[in-house]
Design a protein around this motif. Sequence first.
Motif, PDB file in Angstrom:
ATOM      1  N   GLY A   1      23.622  29.584  68.076  1.00 30.49           N
ATOM      2  CA  GLY A   1      24.249  30.791  67.559  1.00 30.49           C
ATOM      3  C   GLY A   1      24.999  30.539  66.266  1.00 30.49           C
ATOM      4  O   GLY A   1      24.951  31.348  65.326  1.00 30.49           O
TER       5      GLY A   1
ATOM      6  N   TYR B   1      34.162  32.769  67.859  1.00 35.31           N
ATOM      7  CA  TYR B   1      33.649  33.544  68.983  1.00 35.31           C
ATOM      8  C   TYR B   1      32.977  32.674  70.041  1.00 35.31           C
ATOM      9  O   TYR B   1      32.252  33.178  70.894  1.00 35.31           O
ATOM     10  CB  TYR B   1      32.698  34.622  68.483  1.00 35.31           C
ATOM     11  CG  TYR B   1      33.426  35.715  67.738  1.00 35.31           C
ATOM     12  CD1 TYR B   1      34.227  36.618  68.421  1.00 35.31           C
ATOM     13  CD2 TYR B   1      33.344  35.817  66.368  1.00 35.31           C
ATOM     14  CE1 TYR B   1      34.912  37.613  67.756  1.00 35.31           C
ATOM     15  CE2 TYR B   1      34.030  36.806  65.679  1.00 35.31           C
ATOM     16  CZ  TYR B   1      34.810  37.699  66.382  1.00 35.31           C
ATOM     17  OH  TYR B   1      35.493  38.675  65.712  1.00 35.31           O
ATOM     18  N   LYS B   2      33.188  31.350  69.960  1.00 35.84           N
ATOM     19  CA  LYS B   2      32.727  30.379  70.948  1.00 35.84           C
ATOM     20  C   LYS B   2      31.212  30.429  71.180  1.00 35.84           C
ATOM     21  O   LYS B   2      30.728  30.418  72.315  1.00 35.84           O
ATOM     22  CB  LYS B   2      33.475  30.561  72.264  1.00 35.84           C
ATOM     23  CG  LYS B   2      34.973  30.379  72.117  1.00 35.84           C
ATOM     24  CD  LYS B   2      35.653  30.349  73.454  1.00 35.84           C
ATOM     25  CE  LYS B   2      37.155  30.303  73.366  1.00 35.84           C
ATOM     26  NZ  LYS B   2      37.779  29.610  72.300  1.00 35.84           N
ATOM     27  N   LEU B   3      30.458  30.468  70.078  1.00 31.62           N
ATOM     28  CA  LEU B   3      29.005  30.416  70.167  1.00 31.62           C
ATOM     29  C   LEU B   3      28.539  28.981  70.342  1.00 31.62           C
ATOM     30  O   LEU B   3      29.262  28.034  70.016  1.00 31.62           O
ATOM     31  CB  LEU B   3      28.377  31.005  68.904  1.00 31.62           C
ATOM     32  CG  LEU B   3      28.660  32.474  68.599  1.00 31.62           C
ATOM     33  CD1 LEU B   3      27.979  32.869  67.300  1.00 31.62           C
ATOM     34  CD2 LEU B   3      28.204  33.366  69.723  1.00 31.62           C
ATOM     35  N   ASP B   4      27.324  28.812  70.845  1.00 29.23           N
ATOM     36  CA  ASP B   4      26.760  27.473  70.944  1.00 29.23           C
ATOM     37  C   ASP B   4      26.190  27.068  69.585  1.00 29.23           C
ATOM     38  O   ASP B   4      26.310  27.797  68.597  1.00 29.23           O
ATOM     39  CB  ASP B   4      25.690  27.421  72.031  1.00 29.23           C
ATOM     40  CG  ASP B   4      24.527  28.355  71.757  1.00 29.23           C
ATOM     41  OD1 ASP B   4      24.677  29.250  70.893  1.00 29.23           O
ATOM     42  OD2 ASP B   4      23.480  28.199  72.405  1.00 29.23           O
TER      43      ASP B   4
ATOM     44  N   GLY C   1      31.337  31.600  64.018  1.00 32.33           N
ATOM     45  CA  GLY C   1      30.686  31.286  65.286  1.00 32.33           C
ATOM     46  C   GLY C   1      31.585  30.468  66.197  1.00 32.33           C
ATOM     47  O   GLY C   1      31.594  30.664  67.413  1.00 32.33           O
TER      48      GLY C   1
END
Length: 90
Positions: free
Chosen positions: A37, A31-34, A28
């Motif tokens: 996520g 893929y630069k999720l918050d 995560g």
Amino acid sequence: MYLEFEIFLIICNYLGTIAFAASGALKGIKYKLDIFGMTLLATMTACGGGIIRDILLNEVPTALINPEGLYISIITTVILYIFMKNLENQ
């Protein structure tokens, strides 16, 4: 003797849950999720295999009966999120 082996299995289960949750959380981060996520990805990685196994065996998933794995994956994700944010700020 039996109790010691049972404790060993519980520790191995916790370590495996932490490892898979960290794997999902790091994916995560890649893929630069918050934080939401990352938590969702880590939880599905850590507990998803056991849930699918229990469904295929026509049993109630263990993660729904004993939510310790969910809590461990959430805590692992939060710790990794805080750690990575501190590394970004330096």
